[in-house]
Design a protein around this motif. Structure first.
Motif, mmCIF file in Angstrom:
data_model
loop_
_atom_site.group_PDB
_atom_site.id
_atom_site.type_symbol
_atom_site.label_atom_id
_atom_site.label_comp_id
_atom_site.label_asym_id
_atom_site.label_seq_id
_atom_site.Cartn_x
_atom_site.Cartn_y
_atom_site.Cartn_z
ATOM 1 N N UNK A 9 0.864 -1.176 0.000
ATOM 2 C CA UNK A 9 0.000 0.000 0.000
ATOM 3 C C UNK A 9 0.895 1.219 0.000
ATOM 4 N N UNK A 10 0.384 2.299 -0.588
ATOM 5 C CA UNK A 10 1.109 3.559 -0.444
ATOM 6 C C UNK A 10 0.188 4.602 0.163
ATOM 7 N N UNK A 42 6.441 -3.898 -0.762
ATOM 8 C CA UNK A 42 7.357 -2.809 -1.128
ATOM 9 C C UNK A 42 7.446 -1.900 0.081
ATOM 10 N N UNK A 43 8.642 -1.710 0.599
ATOM 11 C CA UNK A 43 8.889 -0.813 1.734
ATOM 12 C C UNK A 43 9.725 0.345 1.231
ATOM 13 N N UNK A 115 6.100 -4.779 -13.330
ATOM 14 C CA UNK A 115 5.018 -3.833 -13.574
ATOM 15 C C UNK A 115 3.929 -4.046 -12.532
ATOM 16 N N UNK A 116 3.069 -3.059 -12.417
ATOM 17 C CA UNK A 116 1.984 -3.155 -11.459
ATOM 18 C C UNK A 116 0.879 -2.187 -11.789
ATOM 19 N N UNK A 117 -0.072 -2.103 -10.864
ATOM 20 C CA UNK A 117 -1.200 -1.200 -11.076
ATOM 21 C C UNK A 117 -1.860 -0.876 -9.754
ATOM 22 N N UNK A 118 -2.586 0.241 -9.787
ATOM 23 C CA UNK A 118 -3.396 0.600 -8.625
ATOM 24 C C UNK A 118 -4.603 1.410 -9.064
ATOM 25 N N UNK A 119 -5.577 1.449 -8.176
ATOM 26 C CA UNK A 119 -6.759 2.284 -8.341
ATOM 27 C C UNK A 119 -6.972 3.003 -7.013
ATOM 28 N N UNK A 128 -3.938 0.268 -2.262
ATOM 29 C CA UNK A 128 -3.289 -1.012 -2.562
ATOM 30 C C UNK A 128 -2.646 -1.013 -3.951
ATOM 31 N N UNK A 129 -1.477 -1.630 -4.028
ATOM 32 C CA UNK A 129 -0.723 -1.739 -5.271
ATOM 33 C C UNK A 129 -0.380 -3.212 -5.484
#
Length: 135
Positions: A9-10, A42-43, A115-119, A128-129
């Protein structure tokens, strides 16, 4: 290279946006300097991110940017850069895809590809990622 998937999460720490298109009619251009904190797979604290945004009307548009993350991916420490591309709609929902910039990984993240994605929805504190990667 083994393919892996992780989630994180970011949280947005800061957002400074400046219009750059002047007062001409039509779509508006802006730049945003952003700082995020990531937790989970991911930290990374205090990332550096720069976006260019195009508002095609008051609330709808597209953006692209680069973000440098220093920290760890699933416990492997280093840094890397992701290229981001996305949209935002009339309800304020942001949809974005991210891709690791080839060759940008350092330390134990050297050679990182992924690669990734978020909404993100308005008012959502932790976003959330999902992130699929190879090392």
């Amino acid at each position: 290279m083994t393919a892996r998937t992780t989630t994180a999460t970011f949280t947005g720490v800061s957002w400074e946006e400046k219009e750059v298109s002047g007062s001409a009619p039509g779509p508006r251009l802006a730049r945003a300097s952003v700082v995020n904190d990531y937790a989970g797979g991911i930290e990374a604290k205090g990332t550096s991110c720069e976006y260019t945004l195009t508002y095609v009307n008051g609330t709808v548009g597209v953006f692209s940017g680069m973000e440098r993350l220093t920290g760890a991916v699933d416990g492997r420490e280093g840094s890397f850069v992701v290229r981001q591309s996305g949209t935002f709609d009339e309800e304020g929902v942001v949809r974005c895809t991210v891709e690791v910039v080839p060759g940008s990984g350092t330390g134990a993240l050297a050679g990182l590809a992924g690669s990734g994605e978020y909404e993100a929805r308005p008012g959502q504190r932790e976003v959330p990622v999902s992130f699929a990667y190879r090392l």
